[in-house]
Design an enzyme around this catalytic site. Sequence first.
Site, PDB file in Angstrom:
ATOM      1  N   GLY A 235      23.059   8.451  12.092  1.00 42.90           N
ATOM      2  CA  GLY A 235      23.995   7.317  12.152  1.00 42.90           C
ATOM      3  C   GLY A 235      24.885   7.018  10.842  1.00 42.90           C
ATOM      4  N   SER A 236      25.046   5.606  10.597  1.00 41.85           N
ATOM      5  CA  SER A 236      25.849   5.471   9.626  1.00 41.85           C
ATOM      6  C   SER A 236      25.435   5.297   8.321  1.00 41.85           C
ATOM      7  CB  SER A 236      26.561   3.994  10.031  1.00 41.85           C
ATOM      8  OG  SER A 236      25.626   2.874  10.262  1.00 41.85           O
ATOM      9  N   VAL A 239      23.276   1.754   7.781  1.00 35.68           N
ATOM     10  CA  VAL A 239      21.927   1.595   8.526  1.00 35.68           C
ATOM     11  C   VAL A 239      21.171   2.502   7.981  1.00 35.68           C
ATOM     12  CG1 VAL A 239      20.733   1.860  10.761  1.00 35.68           C
ATOM     13  CG2 VAL A 239      22.970   0.709  10.656  1.00 35.68           C
ATOM     14  N   GLY A 240      21.679   3.655   7.586  1.00 35.21           N
ATOM     15  CA  GLY A 240      20.500   4.899   6.890  1.00 35.21           C
ATOM     16  C   GLY A 240      20.040   4.248   5.521  1.00 35.21           C
ATOM     17  N   GLU A 257      20.631  11.883   8.662  1.00 39.63           N
ATOM     18  CA  GLU A 257      21.813  12.556   8.774  1.00 39.63           C
ATOM     19  C   GLU A 257      22.971  11.483   9.006  1.00 39.63           C
ATOM     20  OE1 GLU A 257      22.431  15.891   9.245  1.00 39.63           O
ATOM     21  OE2 GLU A 257      20.300  16.296   9.075  1.00 39.63           O
ATOM     22  N   CYS A 291      30.557  13.280  13.246  1.00 39.74           N
ATOM     23  CA  CYS A 291      30.349  12.970  11.845  1.00 39.74           C
ATOM     24  C   CYS A 291      31.251  14.212  10.868  1.00 39.74           C
ATOM     25  CB  CYS A 291      28.871  13.175  11.626  1.00 39.74           C
ATOM     26  SG  CYS A 291      28.228  14.553  11.962  1.00 39.74           S
TER      27      CYS A 291
HETATM   28  P1  NAD Z   1      24.940   3.016  13.760  1.00 42.37           P
HETATM   29  O1  NAD Z   1      24.330   3.573  12.211  1.00 42.37           O
HETATM   30  O2  NAD Z   1      25.510   1.988  13.681  1.00 42.37           O
HETATM   31  O3  NAD Z   1      23.612   3.421  14.784  1.00 42.37           O
HETATM   32  C1  NAD Z   1      22.846   4.566  14.704  1.00 42.37           C
HETATM   33  C2  NAD Z   1      21.453   3.997  15.453  1.00 42.37           C
HETATM   34  O4  NAD Z   1      20.811   3.407  14.727  1.00 42.37           O
HETATM   35  C3  NAD Z   1      21.830   3.411  16.821  1.00 42.37           C
HETATM   36  O5  NAD Z   1      20.573   3.776  17.796  1.00 42.37           O
HETATM   37  C4  NAD Z   1      21.652   2.020  16.483  1.00 42.37           C
HETATM   38  O6  NAD Z   1      21.131   1.227  17.553  1.00 42.37           O
HETATM   39  C5  NAD Z   1      20.491   2.180  15.491  1.00 42.37           C
HETATM   40  N1  NAD Z   1      20.497   0.952  14.349  1.00 42.37           N
HETATM   41  C6  NAD Z   1      21.593   0.226  14.231  1.00 42.37           C
HETATM   42  N2  NAD Z   1      21.104  -0.773  13.075  1.00 42.37           N
HETATM   43  C7  NAD Z   1      19.542  -0.419  13.040  1.00 42.37           C
HETATM   44  C8  NAD Z   1      18.655  -0.942  11.960  1.00 42.37           C
HETATM   45  N3  NAD Z   1      18.922  -2.259  11.271  1.00 42.37           N
HETATM   46  N4  NAD Z   1      17.289  -0.610  12.095  1.00 42.37           N
HETATM   47  C9  NAD Z   1      17.068   0.646  12.942  1.00 42.37           C
HETATM   48  N5  NAD Z   1      17.923   1.066  13.817  1.00 42.37           N
HETATM   49  C10 NAD Z   1      19.168   0.534  13.843  1.00 42.37           C
HETATM   50  O7  NAD Z   1      25.980   4.448  13.975  1.00 42.37           O
HETATM   51  P2  NAD Z   1      26.695   4.497  15.026  1.00 42.37           P
HETATM   52  O8  NAD Z   1      28.029   3.688  14.974  1.00 42.37           O
HETATM   53  O9  NAD Z   1      26.009   4.681  16.295  1.00 42.37           O
HETATM   54  O10 NAD Z   1      27.303   6.031  15.005  1.00 42.37           O
HETATM   55  C11 NAD Z   1      28.251   6.339  13.879  1.00 42.37           C
HETATM   56  C12 NAD Z   1      27.864   7.111  12.752  1.00 42.37           C
HETATM   57  O11 NAD Z   1      26.836   7.958  12.866  1.00 42.37           O
HETATM   58  C13 NAD Z   1      28.975   7.712  11.831  1.00 42.37           C
HETATM   59  O12 NAD Z   1      28.945   7.138  10.476  1.00 42.37           O
HETATM   60  C14 NAD Z   1      28.599   9.275  11.847  1.00 42.37           C
HETATM   61  O13 NAD Z   1      29.315   9.846  10.905  1.00 42.37           O
HETATM   62  C15 NAD Z   1      27.266   9.057  12.029  1.00 42.37           C
HETATM   63  N6  NAD Z   1      26.728  10.453  12.755  1.00 42.37           N
HETATM   64  C16 NAD Z   1      26.205  11.298  11.727  1.00 42.37           C
HETATM   65  C17 NAD Z   1      26.049  12.661  12.345  1.00 42.37           C
HETATM   66  C18 NAD Z   1      25.069  13.618  11.448  1.00 42.37           C
HETATM   67  O14 NAD Z   1      24.574  14.702  12.110  1.00 42.37           O
HETATM   68  N7  NAD Z   1      25.252  13.533  10.021  1.00 42.37           N
HETATM   69  C19 NAD Z   1      26.047  12.903  13.574  1.00 42.37           C
HETATM   70  C20 NAD Z   1      26.610  11.745  14.703  1.00 42.37           C
HETATM   71  C21 NAD Z   1      26.959  10.554  14.012  1.00 42.37           C
END
Ligand code: NAD
Length: 478
Positions: A235-236, A239-240, A257, A291
Amino acid sequence: MVSATVVLREYDAPAYIDGDFEPVASDWIPVLDKAAGIPIGRYADSSADQVARAVAAARRAQPGWAATEAPGRSAVLRAFARELEARHDELITLLIRETGGTAAKAEEELGQSVTQLLNSATQLAETAGDILPPYKPGKLSLSRAVPLGVIGLIVPWNYPMSLAMRALAPGLAYGNAVVLKPAELTPIAGGQVLAEAARAAGLPAGVFNVVPGDGAGTGQALVRQPGLDLIHFTGSFEVGRQITQFAAGSLTPVVTELGGDNAFVVLDDADIDQAASCAVWSALWYQGQTCITAGRHIVMRAAAPAFTEAITERVRRLRVGDPLRADVDLGPVVSEQQLRRFHDGLVLPSVAAGARIATGATHDGLFYAPTVLTGVTPDMPVFTEEIFGPVLPVTVADSEADALDLVNRHRTLMNSVFTGDPMRGLAFAERVASSEVHVNDGYARPGGEGQQAGFTKRQWIGVQTAPVTYPAWAEARH
Ligand code: NAD
């Protein structure tokens, strides 16, 4: 309409814990068809109690699953793959509707998910570790791969099925149990369907659990569970970072990731037609919501006019609409929130700061006209931030060194460099601070999402097979 289109049932996506789909005590939340804006199903936020019970069920089930002989685990994973394949037409339609991607994107995602299961089913049966060189006479030393235990898996909405599967398949293969929290925008393809297929395939109860819900509630509850052996997060950045900081307190290992502010470089000797076609594809596949999307287009001054004209001409011809239609190139962006983030937050401020709109920057609901921005400078938000939308910002570089410096200013996942001289491209690529660079190509789709590693740890076992003499004091011989 695409040929695979089928009429979908209305999906319910409740929590799946210890082999059962649980009755829903809270409110149902609709899951939308991203193009039509109408519900295709519903999910319920999993409570902290449900998350705790899912982790406990996984903890109970994991030793038995790990003890299952390799051919047995392999057979379940193959059956899991067959369950998904048997629902091909339904799942393609579901992926188109739930993610807003085209049929080609849905085929890529389902195909990767099936391949990941089959690859994992093969790999688990191939090796269980190594025999180490002896370090002392009569000692047999084994390095054995053992499961980590219970994995908490958190996945985004853009590739909900295959991004879950790239950790789920190898995780299960090596004897782990998994608790998956799918994204709230895509809990059906990213959770419910996987639970149904795993159950039908005979995966024992508790080995795989799904807790749909939002990030702040269910996601936080999962990362706060004591005793997870790994948190695997895609994810983002933001959040990461939060998850990593939190997990540091309990020393829970975390795999992240994250996103990338990827660069697409055009040097002054590039084949402009090749570069333009690749740029449009790499930037606009699935509306730029991956991503590894090409974000920043960094072009040497001599190539800039021709490159800009070539991409603008291609982008103007693209057809935006309902991705269920076979003649559509780009579907909707995934949500109003995402659209506001990149349009209001990045595109408009960049235009206000002097970027020029060559085409696009308008939208009809979630259908966003693919956009080319020129005159983009390195201080503008479309350059400094990951866009995650269908926008190609073009920045002019005065020299090759200047282009390289611009690439390396930001964290990237994947980059491209176009040049008429592959050795010049290789030399450039070697100086890019990133894990992935392509010379005269975009990234390696389909199948680019590789198998993830790291779902086992090593256990060293030493067996003394011949008598050994210990120091005199230990044997009380003095
Ligand atoms: P996000 O970080 O908002 O959400 C990802 C997941 O995390 C969701 O399931 C969400 O519900 C959960 N989440 C959100 N806040 C949380 C918290 N505080 N604690 C635990 N879990 C939480 O990201 P998004 O908008 O869903 O996805 C887009 C991002 O993901 C972009 O930055 C993109 O580059 C990245 N991404 C990376 C890869 C990779 O393989 N590197 C692949 C796809 C997407």
